[in-house]
Scaffold this motif. Sequence first.
Motif, PDB file in Angstrom:
ATOM      1  N   GLY A  17       0.832  -1.199   0.000  1.00 48.46           N
ATOM      2  CA  GLY A  17       0.000   0.000   0.000  1.00 48.46           C
ATOM      3  C   GLY A  17       0.864   1.244   0.000  1.00 48.46           C
ATOM      4  O   GLY A  17       2.075   1.169   0.266  1.00 48.46           O
TER       5      GLY A  17
ATOM      6  N   ASP B 158      -1.280   5.976   2.902  1.00 45.54           N
ATOM      7  CA  ASP B 158      -2.648   5.447   2.936  1.00 45.54           C
ATOM      8  C   ASP B 158      -3.016   5.207   4.411  1.00 45.54           C
ATOM      9  O   ASP B 158      -2.493   4.284   5.048  1.00 45.54           O
ATOM     10  CB  ASP B 158      -2.678   4.133   2.134  1.00 45.54           C
TER      11      ASP B 158
ATOM     12  N   LYS C  52      -3.899   1.611   5.461  1.00 42.59           N
ATOM     13  CA  LYS C  52      -2.753   0.679   5.445  1.00 42.59           C
ATOM     14  C   LYS C  52      -1.816   0.958   6.621  1.00 42.59           C
ATOM     15  O   LYS C  52      -1.269   0.034   7.229  1.00 42.59           O
ATOM     16  CB  LYS C  52      -1.980   0.801   4.121  1.00 42.59           C
TER      17      LYS C  52
ATOM     18  N   THR D 224       0.351  12.112   8.126  1.00 44.72           N
ATOM     19  CA  THR D 224      -0.207  10.756   8.199  1.00 44.72           C
ATOM     20  C   THR D 224       0.527   9.932   9.257  1.00 44.72           C
ATOM     21  O   THR D 224      -0.075   9.105   9.945  1.00 44.72           O
ATOM     22  CB  THR D 224      -0.134  10.031   6.836  1.00 44.72           C
TER      23      THR D 224
END
Length: 365
Positions: free
Chosen positions: A46, A50, A53, A75
């Motif tokens: 991934g 993401d 993921k 993230t």
Amino acid sequence: MRIGIIGAGQLGRMLALAGYPLGLRFTFLDPNPDACGAQVGECIVGAYDDPAKLRELADNVDVLSFEFENVPVETLTAITRRRPMYPPVAALAASQDRLTEKTLFRKLGIPTPDFHAVDSLEDLQAAVAELGAPGILKTRRLGYDGRGQYRIRTVSDVIPAWHQLGGVPLIYEAFVPFTREVSIIGARSSKGETAIYPLTENTHQNGVLHLSKAPYKNAKLQTQAEKYLKKLFRHFDYAGVLTIEFFVLRGQLIANEMAPRVHNSGHWTIEGAETSQFENHVRAICGLPLGSTAVRGHAAMLNFVGQIPEQAAALKQPGLHLHHYGKEARPGRKLGHATIVADTIQTRDRSVKKMLTLLPKARSR
Ligand code: AMP
């Protein structure tokens, strides 16, 4: 314990290979199912950014780390609430932007080349007028191994440099007429223990690391480099391996950049030190005691970029250790490296000469 690593390149692969004897397990996250780390550990396929993921990775491991620097920090910050992440995301954020990084170095009293932020052609003209030429115009973000750089030799290079790199945030740095390049690599554990390797001397070709030799023995520079590394350790309340690359100019260190991770210039530690940088990184992030960084004699590491020598020929050289990353050959790609360790500098340097003959002609000069 299971360690989750963002990125499954050769650094992740070598981290896993160092962690297995300690009974550790590894899960990687990488967009490429054939990434070379995936050959030696579980891999969640991934994108690095993401969120689903990353959550899956975090929920399957005890501690998180990264081997790839261009991961969006927002993230990453989100998943540090689920599992501890070492090195700290703040260190990654600082290393992602050359301007933030050099500003921090200055704040901590770590010398850097003179620099000037560049966001327009006028800024660049002002920077060259102030700092002079030669200098190097670099993208602030996403540059590595000499990519995203333009060497400005005279004022007449300003417009072409701007045409090539303009449009993204840039930094103009005065050119440092260095006598050599060295790096310091050290680990700090999540319990606060530190272990620092001797300085490594590095030679680059086309902006990419070519050859490293260690130890580079210079007591004054070693003390200086350790002092700078410890300032960064303290600033970030760091855990894991941290690298600083320096220019040596008139017997002083000038910091070029830092990498909050194991580093190519530390690959010699696999055979050349009591404990490798990879093992010390996993020990550090798991809160285990760190291992000795003592050198076993004199070591050298030669990078194989774009082409890897024929295995049988390389293995015939006595004392040579071959590391093949299991990657498909492509121009400019780091495919492997070789290390040699010897009792004396003379023997090591003779072996380096022989090792260089393994490379294609154009690169062996
Ligand atoms: P970097 O991507 O910043 O690590 O730069 C790659 C290589 O370019 C360095 O290892 C140096 O050999 C050279 N370089 C980068 N910045 C400078 C500078 N300010 N002065 C002289 N050489 C530099």
